[in-house]
Design an enzyme around this catalytic site. Structure first.
Site, PDB file in Angstrom:
ATOM      1  N   ILE A   1       0.853  -1.186   0.000  1.00 37.76           N
ATOM      2  CA  ILE A   1       0.000   0.000   0.000  1.00 37.76           C
ATOM      3  C   ILE A   1       0.890   1.237   0.000  1.00 37.76           C
ATOM      4  CG2 ILE A   1      -1.821   1.270   1.206  1.00 37.76           C
ATOM      5  CD1 ILE A   1      -2.621  -1.332   2.570  1.00 37.76           C
TER       6      ILE A   1
ATOM      7  N   ASP B   1       3.268   6.460   3.776  1.00 38.77           N
ATOM      8  CA  ASP B   1       4.493   6.425   2.972  1.00 38.77           C
ATOM      9  C   ASP B   1       4.941   7.815   2.535  1.00 38.77           C
ATOM     10  OD1 ASP B   1       4.916   3.482   2.694  1.00 38.77           O
ATOM     11  OD2 ASP B   1       2.892   3.632   1.930  1.00 38.77           O
TER      12      ASP B   1
ATOM     13  N   HIS C   1      -9.397  18.417  -3.946  1.00 38.78           N
ATOM     14  CA  HIS C   1     -10.208  19.395  -4.648  1.00 38.78           C
ATOM     15  C   HIS C   1      -9.808  19.391  -6.111  1.00 38.78           C
ATOM     16  CE1 HIS C   1     -12.148  21.132  -1.180  1.00 38.78           C
ATOM     17  NE2 HIS C   1     -10.998  21.058  -0.533  1.00 38.78           N
TER      18      HIS C   1
ATOM     19  N   CYS D   1     -14.574  17.129  -6.936  1.00 41.80           N
ATOM     20  CA  CYS D   1     -15.521  17.812  -7.806  1.00 41.80           C
ATOM     21  C   CYS D   1     -15.159  17.513  -9.261  1.00 41.80           C
ATOM     22  CB  CYS D   1     -15.469  19.314  -7.577  1.00 41.80           C
ATOM     23  SG  CYS D   1     -15.950  19.759  -5.926  1.00 41.80           S
TER      24      CYS D   1
ATOM     25  N   SER E   1     -18.740  17.526  -5.729  1.00 36.37           N
ATOM     26  CA  SER E   1     -18.934  16.388  -4.838  1.00 36.37           C
ATOM     27  C   SER E   1     -19.065  16.958  -3.441  1.00 36.37           C
ATOM     28  CB  SER E   1     -17.729  15.466  -4.901  1.00 36.37           C
ATOM     29  OG  SER E   1     -17.695  14.824  -6.132  1.00 36.37           O
TER      30      SER E   1
END
Lengths: 409, 593
Positions: free
Chosen positions: A78, A117, A161, A203, A229
């Protein structure tokens, strides 16, 4: 002289010969491989927003991190990028914790077992591209690299954003949909993935995946071009929103997924309802295989391929050939085993055999009856001491509460 | 410098004088003034054009070292990477058959059979425009040894089997012996632990028998090998379920083998493992013999108190209670959240091996296959990851659970087998399905108990890795070339060019080495193929190769506007004004005259 020796060599050959054929036939039934053909799973989870009021973006990413980890992707696979450290922000009244619901203390997303990380200023467009394309400085450790191969399924989750065909990083730079598309193409060229699930909550998110042209990429976005959003819960104590709607409704479904479950991505996407999400999620699947056959755990989990082993490989240690090999391969001498085991930060090295040396293990000794009496006495005394101390404290507290009231008056 | 200062002084004086005194000289002086203004403007323009523009051009230019694009794109030509491996077979028969024309017969028959197999071969698929998969040829040549055949077999058997000896790579021996003399059946075939095959026939002097058996055995072995070479290079394997390719780890010059003992319940069981000597006995010989292909560093660790994530099913037999793990459970067996299996110390790809000791409440824990039969080895393999062995400790005389050395020995044998499969070592088998009915045959493939890898297997692996590395190096270079050409904004340093040239040179060297007729070059070819891959990869993954990928012209405009527009406006306006004035002056001059 030749014949007896020949017999001596060849008779054992026959003893072995009977089993080989049947084992070959049986081995076909012992393979349990994924239908998608991948062998390993990776996740790149990116939160691109700085500042306290973007708490929800960190929480989105950390929720995804918890989910993929619960479903079996190890930390080594991950890559978690958090643009701000909201857990340790002075305004966080639950220091060291991040929550994604207004019901506090239900699930701490940050917790003790987390490996971030890339953090803070390390989260840049350049570093994100470097992670995807694999072009790092030699000093970058393994844990910060996306070491995928042609059999890797990669989940790329981004939140922040954004606008029409861009996503803002750190409030001062942006990544465009062309950049991401080109990076994916470079990965495909170098055979660095088998399939990618690109999920983005921002968005106008659906504009971000329009430029993709490499095969085997499945994309999901939270909102159409021109749409925003929206966030979901607000936490009144923190004073900020704690999660976005699209991610929240995804998590609602993913919470019900267990490592072995057979839910497909079509099941997940059919739950999307534009009314509560407050935007129109988009799916682009023409580059990938059909959604009905793609399991959720093909991307969000790590269901491994297994093959049952029936055979062994017996090696009779031959002293002479070993010593020859040792001179040939000075690099991996037997002594190397122990020397190399030391730097591993896991409990014990090869020399460390007895479990009682582990600090977590205590040896249980039988307790004698006389000792037991004295133990009980000590225990009672301690409880009494604590009780007295508490009583004194309560008294003092009452006093101290009384004093300021008088001052204010 | 002084002259310039005096000139400036003069200008300033004149400027001052202009305001105070208006007289006859004014006209003449203003003519002077205009011309000096003209000179100023012109000199500024000259500085801008002669110094400024080239300076700006030079400093903002994207540096691109010259790359050998022609050589790189040549790699995509059909047949450019084709390689041919010389296979040298020595036939040992009864002296009566040892004639050169008979050897030629066998050789031709083998080739013919291999060509027949080619028809049903795997199709080579690749993306258009990329490097096509090369055709690999195994050129089998058969000849006789002048020495007495049985004596030679003895010698081969008595030799310490040094399978990695470079002078032996690609040299095989086929012995035709009498079945009755050796009291074995007609048509028995034994594939030995080195590079030798023995076939037993009722009448080893029957020419047509020997021809049919020998050619079929050779063609079967090498057709299978060529098939595996095709699988390695064909791009099709990304979508198909080619299991051997899924299992095999991608090539790396170094691997990091991590052997972990996971003891879920150390309160009840003590596991002592003499890991040093176990490794030495069961794993090291295999790793040492592979050292000419890849090197390995081995680490071991013991972890306590964390069990597997899956709960096994309880099963009550008449005899005892046991717990079983079914294949579906195994797929989520690894507890990646709690078991620390990745090592941050090494940058090499890890190969994980787990010895799992279940908690007492789940013992004995057995692994079942899909038919619910217990698998005696109690182990499974995870492709491209590693292997897992479940270990059930026994009660010893003192009531403590322990494992004995014999148990661990079996488990380490399983582990060695896992390692073989992960590294892509294929057991040599004769494809009985393809066998014509007229040949009766019973084949045995003998493993090598000294090193864990037979000579045949080693050679096959070596050739597979050579072809794979060669193609991967070429593909990497090709995508790098395409990338650099498609991104004009990308900086290309000189070091990239050097690495690319190194890679191209190594590719050429590999091909040169393989085209040589002398045999012992396969190992050096393997080395240079791996070098080609390393250079190509380090060029492709060079940290300087990241540029802001998408940088359109409007972005450029947005950057330059605040710098240049304010300066440009006054410059243009000034030049305009002066030119205008100069022209009107000239006009008025003409009028006055």
């Amino acid at each position: 002289m030749e014949l007896p020796l020949l017999l001596f060599i060849l008779v054992p050959f026959f003893l072995v010969s009977t089993t080989a054929g049947s084992q070959l036939a049986a081995s076909q039934a012992d393979r349990f491989f994924s239908s998608s053909g991948h062998t390993n799973n990776w996740a790149v989870l990116v939160d691109t927003s700085r500042y306290w009021f973007n708490y929800r973006h960190s929480a989105n990413t950390l929720s995804m991190y918890r989910t993929v980890k619960r479903l079996g992707i190890p930390d080594s696979n991950i890559i978690l990028m958090l643009a701000d450290d909201v857990a340790c922000n002075p305004r966080n009244d639950a220091p060291g914790s991040v929550f994604n619901t207004h019901e506090r203390h239900r699930l701490d997303l940050y917790g003790e077992n987390i490996e971030v990380d890339y953090r803070g200023y390390e989260v840049t467009v350049e570093n994100f591209i470097r992670v995807l394309t694999g072009r790092h400085d030699p000093s970058v450790p393994r844990s910060k690299r996306l070491l995928t191969d042609d059999r890797s399924n990669v989940l790329v989750y981004m939140t922040g954003h954004g606008g029409d065909e861009f996503l803002k990083f750190q409030d001062n730079e942006e990544i465009s949909s062309w950049d991401i598309a080109d990076a994916f193409e470079q990965m495909w060229e170098k055979r660095r993935y088998h399939e990618i699930l690109f999920m983005v909550d921002t968005c106008q998110a659906n504009t971000l995946y329009e430029r993709f042209y490499s095969p085997n990429i499945l994309s999901v976005g939270s909102s159409r071009k021109g749409e925003s959003s929206y966030s979901y819960h607000i936490d009144m104590d923190l004073g900020v929103h704690v999660i976005d709607r699209f991610t929240f409704f995804n998590l609602e479904v993913l919470e019900r997924v267990t490592p072995g479950s057979q839910y497909t991505l079509a099941d997940l996407f059919s739950t999307y309802d534009p009314v509560p999400i407050a935007s129109h999620p988009g799916i682009r699947s023409e580059l990938s295989r059909p959604l009905e056959v793609a399991l959720i755990t093909d991307f969000f989990g790590a269901v491994q391929n297994v093959e049952i082993t029936r055979d062994g490989c017996a090696i009779r240690g031959n002293r002479t050939s070993l010593s020859e090999a040792a001179t040939e391969q000075g690099k991996s001498e037997p002594g190397h085993v122990e020397a190399a085991a030391k730097p591993v930060n896991v409990n014990l090295s090869a020399t460390h055999r007895h479990p009682n040396l582990d600090p977590r293990v205590r040896e249980l000794k039988p307790v004698a009856e006389t000792e037991l009496v004295s133990y009980r006495f000590v225990g009672l005394m301690m409880i009494a001491g604590v009780a007295i101390r508490m009583a004194v404290n309560i008294e003092r507290k009452q006093e101290s509460e009384a004093r300021p009231r008088m001052k204010r008056a | 410098m002084v002259a310039v200062l005096q000139r400036l002084k003069g200008w300033i004086q004149r400027l001052r004088g202009r305001n105070s005194a208006i007289d006859v000289v004014a006209v003449k002086e203003s003519v002077d003034e205009t011309s000096s203004e003209l000179i100023t403007i012109a000199s500024i323009w000259i500085v801008i054009l002669v110094v400024g523009v080239p300076w700006w051009w030079a400093t903002t230019r994207v540096y691109r070292a010259s790359l050998p694009f022609d050589d790189i794109f040549d790699l995509a030509e059909e047949g450019r990477l084709d390689v041919s491996f010389a296979i040298d077979v020595t036939l040992h028969t009864v002296p009566g058959l040892a004639r050169d024309d008979f050897a030629l017969h066998v050789s031709d028959a083998t080739k013919q059979l291999m060509d027949q197999n080619l028809v049903s071969d795997i199709p080579l698929v690749y993306t258009n425009g990329s490097v096509p998969p090369p055709h690999t040829k195994l050129a089998v040549s058969v000849h006789f040894d002048s020495a007495d055949h049985i004596g030679a077999l003895d010698e081969a058997a008595a030799d310490p089997l040094d399978i990695t000896n470079s002078s032996l790579v690609g040299k095989y021996h086929l012995y035709v012996l009498n079945s009755a003399e050796n009291s074995v059946g007609h048509g028995d075939v034994t594939i030995g632990s080195g590079r030798d095959i023995v076939v037993y026939l009722e009448d080893p002097s029957d020419e047509s028998q020997v021809l049919r058996y020998a050619s079929w055995i050779l063609s079967s072995i090498f057709s299978e090998e060529r098939r595996s070479l095709r699988r390695v290079v064909s791009e099709e394997d990304r979508s198909t379920q080619e299991h051997d390719m899924i299992k095999m780890l991608p090539y790396a010059p170094n691997y990091n083998v991590i052997i972990s003992l996971i003891n879920a319940d150390p309160n009840t069981s003590l596991i002592s493992w003499d890991i040093g000597s176990l490794l030495e006995a069961h794993v090291r010989p295999l790793l040492s013999s592979l050292s000419s292909i890849s090197t390995f560093s081995v680490q071991s660790q013991v972890q306590y108190h964390s069990g597997a994530t899956v709960t096994p099913t309880r099963q009550r037999d008449s005899a005892d209670t046991s717990f079983v793990l079914r294949p579906s459970d195994l797929r989520n067996f690894i507890n990646s959240a709690e078991w620390l299996l990745s090592s941050a110390v090494s940058a090499d790809p890890p190969i994980n091996f787990l010895l799992y000791v279940p908690p007492e409440s789940q013992r004995p824990l057995r692994i079942c296959d899909s038919d619910d039969r217990v698998v005696p080895r109690n182990a499974f393999l995870i492709p491209r990851w590693g292997g897992v062995v479940v270990l059930n400790p026994k009660l010893d005389a003192f009531g403590t659970e322990r494992t004995d050395a014999d148990d661990l020995k079996t488990h380490f044998e399983t582990l060695a087998e896992h390692l073989r499969q992960l590294l892509g070592i294929q057991r040599i088998e004769l494809n009985q399905a393809m066998r014509p009915a007229s040949l009766t045959m019973r084949a045995t493939s003998l493993g090598n108990t000294d090193t864990g890898i037979t000579g045949f297997e080693f050679d096959r692996l070596l050739r597979k890795r050579i072809v794979q590395n060669l193609v991967n190096a070429a593909r990497t270079l090709h995508s790098l070339g395409t990338l650099v050409q498609s991104m004009p904004n990308m900086v290309v340093q000189d070091s990239i060019s050097v690495q690319i040239k190194d890679a191209l040179r190594s590719i050429k060297q590999t091909q040169d080495l393989l085209s040589q007729t002398t045999l012992p070059v396969t190992l050096s070819a393997s080395r240079s193929a791996s070098l080609a891959l390393t250079s190509a990869e380090s060029a492709f993954f060079d940290p300087t190769m990241v540029s802001k990928l998408y940088f359109p012209d409007e972005h450029r405009l947005a950057i330059y506007t605040p710098f240049f527009v304010p300066a440009a406006v006054s410059l243009f306006a000034g030049s305009f004004k002066i030119l205008k004035r100069y022209r009107s002056r000239n006009l008025s001059k003409i009028k006055m005259e």
